[in-house]
Scaffold this motif. Structure first.
Motif, mmCIF file in Angstrom:
data_model
loop_
_atom_site.group_PDB
_atom_site.id
_atom_site.type_symbol
_atom_site.label_atom_id
_atom_site.label_comp_id
_atom_site.label_asym_id
_atom_site.label_seq_id
_atom_site.Cartn_x
_atom_site.Cartn_y
_atom_site.Cartn_z
ATOM 1 N N LEU A 13 30.167 56.164 30.322
ATOM 2 C CA LEU A 13 29.625 54.826 30.072
ATOM 3 C C LEU A 13 30.735 53.785 30.084
ATOM 4 O O LEU A 13 30.573 52.687 30.615
ATOM 5 N N LEU A 14 31.883 54.114 29.503
ATOM 6 C CA LEU A 14 32.959 53.150 29.414
ATOM 7 C C LEU A 14 33.599 52.882 30.768
ATOM 8 O O LEU A 14 34.007 51.754 31.060
ATOM 9 N N GLN A 15 33.716 53.910 31.611
ATOM 10 C CA GLN A 15 34.432 53.743 32.857
ATOM 11 C C GLN A 15 33.652 52.937 33.887
ATOM 12 O O GLN A 15 34.229 52.339 34.779
ATOM 13 N N LEU A 16 32.326 52.923 33.796
ATOM 14 C CA LEU A 16 31.530 52.181 34.758
ATOM 15 C C LEU A 16 31.290 50.768 34.249
ATOM 16 O O LEU A 16 30.807 50.577 33.146
ATOM 17 N N PHE A 17 31.661 49.769 35.043
ATOM 18 C CA PHE A 17 31.305 48.419 34.640
ATOM 19 C C PHE A 17 29.778 48.343 34.587
ATOM 20 O O PHE A 17 29.083 48.896 35.424
ATOM 21 N N PRO A 18 29.203 47.680 33.582
ATOM 22 C CA PRO A 18 27.780 47.867 33.289
ATOM 23 C C PRO A 18 26.796 47.293 34.287
ATOM 24 O O PRO A 18 25.803 47.932 34.608
ATOM 25 N N ILE A 19 27.029 46.063 34.800
ATOM 26 C CA ILE A 19 26.003 45.411 35.605
ATOM 27 C C ILE A 19 26.564 45.009 36.963
ATOM 28 O O ILE A 19 27.509 44.225 37.037
ATOM 29 N N PRO A 20 26.020 45.507 38.067
ATOM 30 C CA PRO A 20 26.452 45.044 39.390
ATOM 31 C C PRO A 20 26.167 43.541 39.548
ATOM 32 O O PRO A 20 25.132 43.056 39.092
ATOM 33 N N PRO A 21 27.056 42.786 40.195
ATOM 34 C CA PRO A 21 26.946 41.324 40.238
ATOM 35 C C PRO A 21 26.009 40.813 41.333
ATOM 36 O O PRO A 21 26.370 39.954 42.134
ATOM 37 N N LEU A 22 24.784 41.333 41.387
ATOM 38 C CA LEU A 22 23.821 40.847 42.374
ATOM 39 C C LEU A 22 23.126 39.564 41.922
ATOM 40 O O LEU A 22 22.551 38.853 42.738
ATOM 41 N N LEU A 23 23.159 39.265 40.637
ATOM 42 C CA LEU A 23 22.634 38.018 40.103
ATOM 43 C C LEU A 23 23.763 37.272 39.418
ATOM 44 O O LEU A 23 24.547 37.864 38.670
ATOM 45 N N GLU A 24 23.853 35.963 39.636
ATOM 46 C CA GLU A 24 24.937 35.168 39.072
ATOM 47 C C GLU A 24 24.991 35.268 37.556
ATOM 48 O O GLU A 24 26.068 35.265 36.954
ATOM 49 N N VAL A 25 23.835 35.325 36.908
ATOM 50 C CA VAL A 25 23.797 35.303 35.452
ATOM 51 C C VAL A 25 24.455 36.544 34.851
ATOM 52 O O VAL A 25 24.889 36.523 33.700
ATOM 53 N N PHE A 26 24.582 37.635 35.640
ATOM 54 C CA PHE A 26 25.217 38.846 35.135
ATOM 55 C C PHE A 26 26.719 38.889 35.401
ATOM 56 O O PHE A 26 27.392 39.843 34.996
ATOM 57 N N GLU A 27 27.276 37.890 36.072
ATOM 58 C CA GLU A 27 28.702 37.908 36.381
ATOM 59 C C GLU A 27 29.558 37.860 35.121
ATOM 60 O O GLU A 27 30.693 38.325 35.119
ATOM 61 N N SER A 28 29.010 37.291 34.024
ATOM 62 C CA SER A 28 29.798 37.182 32.801
ATOM 63 C C SER A 28 30.034 38.533 32.143
ATOM 64 O O SER A 28 30.865 38.655 31.244
ATOM 65 N N TRP A 29 29.327 39.604 32.572
ATOM 66 C CA TRP A 29 29.617 40.942 32.043
ATOM 67 C C TRP A 29 30.975 41.409 32.533
ATOM 68 O O TRP A 29 31.719 42.066 31.800
ATOM 69 N N ASN A 30 31.314 41.119 33.763
ATOM 70 C CA ASN A 30 32.579 41.563 34.337
ATOM 71 C C ASN A 30 33.675 40.514 34.181
ATOM 72 O O ASN A 30 34.843 40.859 34.021
ATOM 73 N N GLU A 31 33.309 39.244 34.265
ATOM 74 C CA GLU A 31 34.253 38.135 34.100
ATOM 75 C C GLU A 31 33.623 37.110 33.163
ATOM 76 O O GLU A 31 32.902 36.218 33.620
ATOM 77 N N PRO A 32 33.849 37.196 31.851
ATOM 78 C CA PRO A 32 33.208 36.259 30.917
ATOM 79 C C PRO A 32 33.434 34.796 31.263
ATOM 80 O O PRO A 32 32.547 33.961 31.063
ATOM 81 N N GLY A 33 34.605 34.458 31.797
ATOM 82 C CA GLY A 33 34.889 33.069 32.128
ATOM 83 C C GLY A 33 33.966 32.482 33.170
ATOM 84 O O GLY A 33 33.810 31.262 33.262
#
Length: 236
Positions: A13-33
């Protein structure tokens, strides 16, 4: 045996980034800024059947909306198998700091414990940005990461990222985003530590956005996921 399984599940679970960035609103999971880059009300839900294993699911919700001079956001993630499932929830706020720097901070709960995160994004050129993020808990720093994204010739974007959670090995990802037309996005890449290839397709219909994604592991199999999102009118 139970202890080994628990550690193995948490590690995956930790090694996989949680949400693929197919929607803009989920980009903050990988890059909060990146939250500060959203200029409209946006919402999305994500659901994944992790490796088609009964009871092992990932569910996520993300909401963002302009507020004051910045962007407020809410994100919730529930992932894992009972009794090892984890829930994360946080409230976030992002701001643009000049023309080239964005920053966001979030506060919330991670498995019942207080947690905070901070992320910045520096746009170094028209088609290049550098992101840095860190997560903190009651015991101190829990996660740190960096990402570099740059545009290649044509409608292609390449991202390289690495991160480390406390007590875990370094993980990373390399991915390519291809947008042949405005309403279609194709993403593919690898999440490393261990190595998981993934591919996804997202498309837009009016104000709605949808996407499907699959990750693959040579022993555990495939993890199918689906995303559904909505974007309101853009704020100038």
């Amino acid at each position: 045996m139970i202890i080994v399984c628990s550690l193995a599940l948490q590690w995956v679970l930790l090694q996989l980034f949680p949400i693929p960035p197919l929607l803009e609103v989920f980009e903050s999971w990988n890059e909060p800024g990146r939250l500060a880059a959203l200029r409209r009300v946006s919402a999305g839900v994500y659901s994944e059947k992790r490796f088609m294993i009964e009871g092992w699911n990932v569910h996520a919700l993300a909401v963002a909306f302009p507020a004051g001079g910045g962007v407020a956001g809410v994100k919730v993630l529930h992932a894992g198998i009972r009794p090892y499932a984890e829930t994360q929830a946080s409230l976030m706020y992002g701001l643009r700091l000049g023309k080239s720097v964005m920053a966001a901070a979030g506060f919330g709960l991670n498995s019942g414990k207080a947690a905070a995160e901070l992320g910045t994004v520096w746009e170094t050129g028209q088609r290049c940005r550098i992101g840095m993020q860190c997560g903190m808990g009651a015991s101190g720093a829990e996660y740190g990461g960096v990402s570099v994204t740059f545009g290649a010739p044509g409608p292609v974007e390449i991202e390289l990222a690495a991160g480390k959670a406390a007590g875990q090995a370094v993980s990373g990802r390399a991915q390519v985003l291809y947008r042949p037309v405005d309403r279609l996005l194709i993403v593919g890449g690898y999440a490393a530590g261990p190595l998981f290839p993934y591919v996804g397709v997202g498309w837009m219909a009016g104000w709605w956005k949808m996407g499907v994604v699959g990750r693959w592991h040579p022993y555990l199999g495939i993890s199918p996921g689906i995303l559904i999102g909505w974007n309101g009118k853009r704020r100038d």
